[in-house]
Scaffold this active site. Sequence first.
Site, PDB file in Angstrom:
ATOM      1  N   ASP A  27       0.999  -1.117  -0.283  1.00 45.51           N
ATOM      2  CA  ASP A  27       0.159  -0.135  -0.043  1.00 45.51           C
ATOM      3  C   ASP A  27       1.035   1.384   0.147  1.00 45.51           C
ATOM      4  O   ASP A  27       1.947   1.419   0.674  1.00 45.51           O
ATOM      5  CB  ASP A  27      -1.767   0.538   1.744  1.00 45.51           C
ATOM      6  CG  ASP A  27      -2.494   1.045   0.847  1.00 45.51           C
ATOM      7  OD1 ASP A  27      -3.023   0.347   0.927  1.00 45.51           O
ATOM      8  OD2 ASP A  27      -2.066   2.034   0.458  1.00 45.51           O
ATOM      9  N   ASP A  51       3.865   1.936  -4.720  1.00 47.00           N
ATOM     10  CA  ASP A  51       3.330   2.867  -5.620  1.00 47.00           C
ATOM     11  C   ASP A  51       2.789   1.846  -6.665  1.00 47.00           C
ATOM     12  O   ASP A  51       3.509   1.226  -6.982  1.00 47.00           O
ATOM     13  CB  ASP A  51       4.147   4.043  -5.960  1.00 47.00           C
ATOM     14  CG  ASP A  51       2.703   4.864  -6.212  1.00 47.00           C
ATOM     15  OD1 ASP A  51       2.226   4.087  -7.125  1.00 47.00           O
ATOM     16  OD2 ASP A  51       3.042   6.201  -6.833  1.00 47.00           O
ATOM     17  N   TYR A 145     -12.060   6.908 -14.123  1.00 47.68           N
ATOM     18  CA  TYR A 145     -12.318   6.464 -13.607  1.00 47.68           C
ATOM     19  C   TYR A 145     -13.296   5.245 -14.568  1.00 47.68           C
ATOM     20  O   TYR A 145     -12.175   4.261 -14.279  1.00 47.68           O
ATOM     21  CB  TYR A 145     -13.256   6.483 -12.123  1.00 47.68           C
ATOM     22  CG  TYR A 145     -13.174   5.257 -11.121  1.00 47.68           C
ATOM     23  CD1 TYR A 145     -12.438   3.894 -10.353  1.00 47.68           C
ATOM     24  CD2 TYR A 145     -14.583   3.937 -11.318  1.00 47.68           C
ATOM     25  CE1 TYR A 145     -12.087   3.977  -9.301  1.00 47.68           C
ATOM     26  CE2 TYR A 145     -14.808   3.230 -10.641  1.00 47.68           C
ATOM     27  CZ  TYR A 145     -13.786   3.151  -9.236  1.00 47.68           C
ATOM     28  OH  TYR A 145     -13.848   1.932  -8.606  1.00 47.68           O
ATOM     29  N   PRO A 181     -13.580   4.305   2.688  1.00 49.04           N
ATOM     30  CA  PRO A 181     -13.082   5.358   2.777  1.00 49.04           C
ATOM     31  C   PRO A 181     -13.141   5.947   1.416  1.00 49.04           C
ATOM     32  O   PRO A 181     -13.327   7.322   1.493  1.00 49.04           O
ATOM     33  CB  PRO A 181     -11.350   4.890   3.894  1.00 49.04           C
ATOM     34  CG  PRO A 181     -11.666   4.093   4.897  1.00 49.04           C
ATOM     35  CD  PRO A 181     -12.264   2.911   4.013  1.00 49.04           C
TER      36      PRO A 181
HETATM   37  N1  LIG Z   1     -15.548   1.223  -2.588  1.00 52.68           N
HETATM   38  C1  LIG Z   1     -16.813   0.909  -3.470  1.00 52.68           C
HETATM   39  O1  LIG Z   1     -17.672   1.012  -4.062  1.00 52.68           O
HETATM   40  C2  LIG Z   1     -15.445  -0.230  -4.655  1.00 52.68           C
HETATM   41  C3  LIG Z   1     -16.659  -0.245  -5.827  1.00 52.68           C
HETATM   42  C4  LIG Z   1     -15.944  -0.848  -7.139  1.00 52.68           C
HETATM   43  C5  LIG Z   1     -14.439  -1.129  -7.731  1.00 52.68           C
HETATM   44  N2  LIG Z   1     -14.070   0.109  -6.124  1.00 52.68           N
HETATM   45  C6  LIG Z   1     -12.498  -1.027  -6.059  1.00 52.68           C
HETATM   46  O2  LIG Z   1     -12.381  -1.738  -4.775  1.00 52.68           O
HETATM   47  C7  LIG Z   1     -10.548  -0.785  -5.410  1.00 52.68           C
HETATM   48  C8  LIG Z   1     -10.320  -0.444  -3.506  1.00 52.68           C
HETATM   49  O3  LIG Z   1     -10.956   0.400  -3.281  1.00 52.68           O
HETATM   50  P1  LIG Z   1     -11.357   0.470  -1.571  1.00 52.68           P
HETATM   51  O4  LIG Z   1     -13.226   1.309  -1.778  1.00 52.68           O
HETATM   52  O5  LIG Z   1     -11.515   0.000  -0.734  1.00 52.68           O
HETATM   53  O6  LIG Z   1     -10.684   2.554  -1.484  1.00 52.68           O
HETATM   54  P2  LIG Z   1      -9.965   2.179  -0.030  1.00 52.68           P
HETATM   55  O7  LIG Z   1      -9.582   4.012  -0.246  1.00 52.68           O
HETATM   56  O8  LIG Z   1     -10.534   2.920   1.062  1.00 52.68           O
HETATM   57  O9  LIG Z   1      -8.896   1.341  -0.504  1.00 52.68           O
HETATM   58  C9  LIG Z   1      -8.036   1.645  -1.522  1.00 52.68           C
HETATM   59  C10 LIG Z   1      -6.168   1.606  -0.652  1.00 52.68           C
HETATM   60  O10 LIG Z   1      -5.594   1.570  -2.081  1.00 52.68           O
HETATM   61  C11 LIG Z   1      -4.134   2.029  -1.960  1.00 52.68           C
HETATM   62  N3  LIG Z   1      -3.354   2.713  -2.844  1.00 52.68           N
HETATM   63  C12 LIG Z   1      -4.713   4.127  -3.492  1.00 52.68           C
HETATM   64  N4  LIG Z   1      -3.225   4.321  -4.537  1.00 52.68           N
HETATM   65  C13 LIG Z   1      -2.491   3.726  -4.321  1.00 52.68           C
HETATM   66  C14 LIG Z   1      -1.274   3.107  -4.839  1.00 52.68           C
HETATM   67  N5  LIG Z   1      -0.553   4.497  -5.924  1.00 52.68           N
HETATM   68  N6  LIG Z   1      -0.260   1.696  -4.662  1.00 52.68           N
HETATM   69  C15 LIG Z   1      -0.764   1.481  -3.728  1.00 52.68           C
HETATM   70  N7  LIG Z   1      -1.890   1.844  -2.898  1.00 52.68           N
HETATM   71  C16 LIG Z   1      -2.065   2.512  -3.144  1.00 52.68           C
HETATM   72  C17 LIG Z   1      -4.878   2.755  -1.005  1.00 52.68           C
HETATM   73  O11 LIG Z   1      -3.769   3.873   0.190  1.00 52.68           O
HETATM   74  C18 LIG Z   1      -5.996   2.437  -0.216  1.00 52.68           C
HETATM   75  O12 LIG Z   1      -5.727   1.601   1.363  1.00 52.68           O
HETATM   76  C19 LIG Z   1     -10.496  -0.221  -6.182  1.00 52.68           C
HETATM   77  O13 LIG Z   1     -10.012  -0.788  -7.007  1.00 52.68           O
HETATM   78  C20 LIG Z   1     -11.398   0.759  -6.130  1.00 52.68           C
HETATM   79  O14 LIG Z   1     -11.687   1.658  -7.529  1.00 52.68           O
HETATM   80  C21 LIG Z   1     -14.578   0.273  -4.931  1.00 52.68           C
END
Ligand SMILES: NC(=O)c1ccc[n+]([C@@H]2O[C@H](COP(=O)([O-])OP(=O)(O)OC[C@H]3O[C@@H](n4cnc5c(N)ncnc54)[C@H](O)[C@@H]3O)[C@@H](O)[C@H]2O)c1
Length: 275
Positions: A27, A51, A145, A181
């Site tokens: 992360d 990253d 996105y 978050p």
């Molecule tokens: N929450 C939703 O409704 C939803 C819906 C569809 C898809 N998603 C996808 O699920 C995945 C997780 O999303 P989430 O909602 O848990 O978000 P989140 O923000 O809670 O978690 C995302 C994590 O990715 C990490 N991150 C961001 N940029 C990064 C980088 N460059 N390198 C490494 N780590 C990085 C962040 O620090 C964080 O810990 C994402 O790919 C998101 O697009 C989420």
Amino acid sequence: MTGGASGIGLGIVERLVADGWKVVAGDINPVTLEQAFASFDAGDVAGVGCDVSVEDDVARLVATAVERFGRLDCMVNNAGISGAFGPIHELDVAHWDFTFAILARGVFLGTKHATRQFLAQGGGGSIVNMCSIAAWDGGTGPQAYSAAKAAVQNLTWSTAAELAAHRIRVNAVAPGSVITPMWMKGRDQSHVDQALALQPVKEPTTSAHVAEAVAFLADPEPAMITGTCVAVDGGISAAGTDLARRLGNNPGALRISGLNMGTSGAKSVVNVLDS
Ligand SMILES: NC(=O)c1ccc[n+]([C@@H]2O[C@H](COP(=O)([O-])OP(=O)(O)OC[C@H]3O[C@@H](n4cnc5c(N)ncnc54)[C@H](O)[C@@H]3O)[C@@H](O)[C@H]2O)c1
């Protein structure tokens, strides 16, 4: 796996550890990384600064998994951000590129370096990519996105076909609205309520629900399942525009059934149902 310190990623770590996996979670956020993994047994989980848009970081993440636990069996490419937003004619090119660097290049790099390791081990292995139902229409996410998630969908197909000969399976999971978050940033409870109103299953979709699909696909058991994208969205994508219900034609709510003969000239059949 990537993006393991928050939201869906953290849910995936919890589920995989409960299933007996050893997990190396990369992360970019050192603060949440430290907080998230304080409660795990260090023998089960290792948190690594990474990253996903930087090739050396992703290569190091895979190398750490091999150093710590001896081999790699699964790669979950989950890290993400919401990315660029605003009218298309106002979008900054750098913001567009940054969004793609995390969401699309990150999945490419995770796939590339996991595949190298799988091949070095003699083949086999599972890759699970985090897609989104935003990949499937123009009305669910911001432009960059959604386009980047569509790239993830297609990369899942192309690499599933390419790597099948090495028994490397590549699948994806497409969440709908999961209150994490990331999802909550800039939103409040009224948005949560609206999201639930749009979801046919009237119970919030959680990170644990998404993790369940990831755990299934991570496992070697579903050997013939490759190139799929599993929606974990409480029926949002199944309902599509939800036009029938919005126009008052929800079949489940009708108290009549029958056969509508349209303008054919024949008489329609209408049965009044017992209530
Ligand atoms: N929450 C939703 O409704 C939803 C819906 C569809 C898809 N998603 C996808 O699920 C995945 C997780 O999303 P989430 O909602 O848990 O978000 P989140 O923000 O809670 O978690 C995302 C994590 O990715 C990490 N991150 C961001 N940029 C990064 C980088 N460059 N390198 C490494 N780590 C990085 C962040 O620090 C964080 O810990 C994402 O790919 C998101 O697009 C989420």
